[in-house]
Design a protein around this motif. Structure first.
Motif: not given
Length: 653
Positions: A606-609, A617-627
């Protein structure tokens, strides 16, 4: 020469009267206690754990005692900076006394203050700090004359479980560092896990599974270490009751409303814009289920008060008798039986009440002096009564199970009723009633924590007056930090959102609005209240069930997993009392570390934001898809397996 290995005296758990008990450190023995480093370390750890506990309470509506992890970490720090030989046990006890005050202060703040933001107000840091200070100091002062009748004279009758456990941990930690390693490792794991999901977004936070043939029936589990730790701390019995309430909401009430609402084309009160057929499961929970849960929690709190009424009245009479006869008591010469002067109690309490009634910054949204005066009187009356109640109740159930919310609801009902009769039903009346609840809730919470600290000190041979001074310092040192954390968390996440639902504060807001106005779906509230009454009639404690009814399944299901893990550990070691004690203790330490680690990282994010002006919002997990959700569940269960290993490793040492 290293400090000799010590053990608590045989009479620590009872069997002797409080007058006959000989503590670990004899009254004539002089050890370092009220030192700059003990107070400084305690204040610093208190700020950190207070902010973490604030995050936890805003997330799930409950807080946990932090005395034990602070005590363990204090010993680890003292071993690093020690400048003298000999025992440091009283210094460590002073540090946890100072530090744990902030966590109890956080409970009072987060149970009520977020309602101000939910009303669209923007209270200043100064106003919030003054309110929390008034409550914390009032609770600490009111507890001073109750030490002898509750801690000393009731020795062996009131066990004060967390205070006794903390004394045992301090004695064990003096000669070794295994407990410290457990807490620090769990803290690191909890923080790293939270960073992976909320900063780098390496995997999803939730496991979600739709239930076929059940309209809008969804099973959700927030795969968070904090919930795992909370579940282990609470144990299977409480966790199972809570998840039962949540399952009824998610798998019965929401599908029922969705099924019958499918044929209603117009919005159904209290919703005003969207028909039920167009709502998601989360929206149905927000617009309907939370009122059922609020009614259940309110009824559960009232039932708790009624059930413990004999204890309350007896404790109040004992405390009042101690106050009346205090002036006739001859001061003791024993170091271990010296309290702060009763003049400090009277003078300090009088100043606090006068400040509330006359200083505009305390009740900044109130212009009427008569309203301030009535509020100050209500604060003082309810606070002194519920301080006695809280101190007595935690002697049996501990701080983590202290029904502070029930006491606060009773306070709000009483205060709002007075305000209604006086015609103060506008926004100023609502805000003032809430601030009365803030002060009383904080006072009761701090007094409950202080009771455990004084019990620890009684068993170890600490100086009561120094502990009482430490508690006052802990409240003053952490008030601004805890309130600042609340403001920052609201600014970045918002109260009443999925990230920070602030369930207790929302409940308090509902109670006040329901009494001062008619704009509330009383049918839903009464359904929840009748459900709480029903489960109480069949022998189930209504309050934890109602909390589960109110909170989403995503929060309750991982808590249940933690409770199941503790049940399994205890079952595996049930034939060996020593192994059972070691496994339970180490698991609770690890769970406390997970709670603290995620809470600390949540505040840090929260302090960082706040600094970045946006959520990281660094990185992401979209590559995992439904898994992705399956990966989140697998990692959560793997952490649970490791937690069991840690507990079992302690049992087999």
């Amino acid at each position: 020469m290293a400090a000799p290995t010590r053990k608590l005296p045989p009479g620590a758990l009872g069997g002797v009267s409080g007058d006959s008990y000989q503590p670990l450190v004899a009254p004539g023995e002089v050890l370092p206690e009220f030192t700059w480093r003990s107070v400084g370390i305690g204040a610093l750890l208190g700020i950190v754990f207070g902010a973490a506990n604030a995050y936890l309470g805003l997330k799930v509506g409950i807080t946990v005692s932090t005395s034990i992890p602070i005590a363990v970490m204090t010993f680890a720090i003292l071993h690093l900076v020690r400048s003298r030989r000999g025992s440091m046990i009283l210094e460590a006890n002073m540090s946890q006394t100072v530090g744990s005050a902030s966590s109890s202060l956080a409970s009072g703040v987060i149970f009520t203050i977020p309602a101000l933001f939910l009303w669209g107000l923007s209270p200043s840091l100064l106003e919030l700090t003054l309110l929390s200070l008034c409550g914390g100091l009032l609770g600490s002062l009111a507890m001073i004359p109750l030490r002898r009748p509750l801690i000393k004279k009731e020795h062996g009758i009131l066990p004060y479980p967390e205070g006794t456990a903390c004394a045992e941990i301090l004695v064990a930690s003096e000669s070794g560092g295994s407990q410290a390693r457990t807490v620090f490792s769990a803290l690191g794991i909890g923080a790293a896990y939270k960073a992976c999901t909320d900063i780098f977004h390496l995997w999803p936070e939730d496991f979600v599974q739709k239930i076929p043939k059940l309209p809008k029936g969804v099973f959700t589990l927030e795969a968070a270490p904090m919930f795992l730790g909370v579940g282990y701390i609470l144990g299977y019995n409480v966790a199972s009751v809570m998840v039962a309430g949540s399952l009824i909401s998610a798998m019965i009430f929401i599908p029922l409303i969705a099924h019958f609402g499918e044929y209603i084309t117009m919005p159904l009160f209290p919703e005003t814009t969207k028909p039920i057929s167009q709502m998601s499961a989360d929206e149905i929970w927000s617009r309907y289920i939370r009122y059922i849960g609020a009614g259940g929690v309110a009824a559960g709190g009232i039932l708790t008060i009624i059930r413990t009424l004999p204890t309350m009245v007896g404790a109040f009479r004992t405390g009042l008798g101690e106050i009346i006869t205090r002036g006739e008591t001859v001061a003791t010469s024993l170091r271990t039986d010296r309290d702060l002067s009763f003049k400090v109690v009277l003078l300090g309490s009088g100043v606090i009440v006068a400040v509330i009634a006359t200083v505009p910054s305390v009740l900044a949204h109130v212009d009427s002096f008569s309203m301030r005066l009535v509020a100050a009187v209500c604060m003082a009356g309810f606070a002194f009564f519920f301080v006695t109640v809280s101190s007595r109740i935690v002697g049996y159930v501990g701080v983590s199970s202290n029904p502070t919310s029930g006491m606060t609801i009773a306070t709000l009902i009483g205060t709002s009723s007075v305000f209604y009769l006086l015609g103060w039903t506008d926004t100023a009346g609502k805000v003032t009633a809430l601030t009365v609840g803030t002060v009383v809730c904080t006072a009761a919470s701090v007094a409950g924590d202080m009771s455990q600290d004084l019990k620890t000190g009684f068993l170890l041979g600490a100086t009561p007056r120094r502990q009482q001074m430490g508690e006052l310092i802990g409240v003053m040192a952490s008030a601004a930090a805890v309130c600042g954390a609340v403001i920052v968390l609201n600014g970045q996440y918002g109260f009443g959102t999925k990230e920070l639902p602030a369930p207790q504060a929302t409940l308090m807001k509902t109670v006040i609005e329901g009494i001062l106005s008619a704009n509330i779906p009383w049918t839903l509230v009464f359904i929840g209240a009748l459900m709480a009454l029903t489960v109480e009639l069949v022998g189930i404690r209504a309050l934890p069930f109602a909390v589960g009814l109110y909170l989403p399944l995503s929060s309750m299901s991982p808590i249940f997993v933690g409770g199941v893990l503790r049940w399994w550990v205890e079952r595996k070691n049930r034939n060996d009392e020593t192994r059972l004690h070691e496994a339970r203790e180490n698991g609770v330490l690890f769970g406390s570390g997970l709670v603290a680690g995620q809470g600390i990282m949540g505040v840090a994010i929260a302090g960082l934001a706040f600094g970045l002006g946006r959520r990281p919002d660094w990185g992401g997990h979209e590559w995992m898809g439904a898994a992705g959700p399956d990966v989140a569940l697998a990692l959560f269960l793997a952490l649970g397996f490791y937690m069991v290993r840690v507990a079992q490793r302690a049992a087999t040492r």
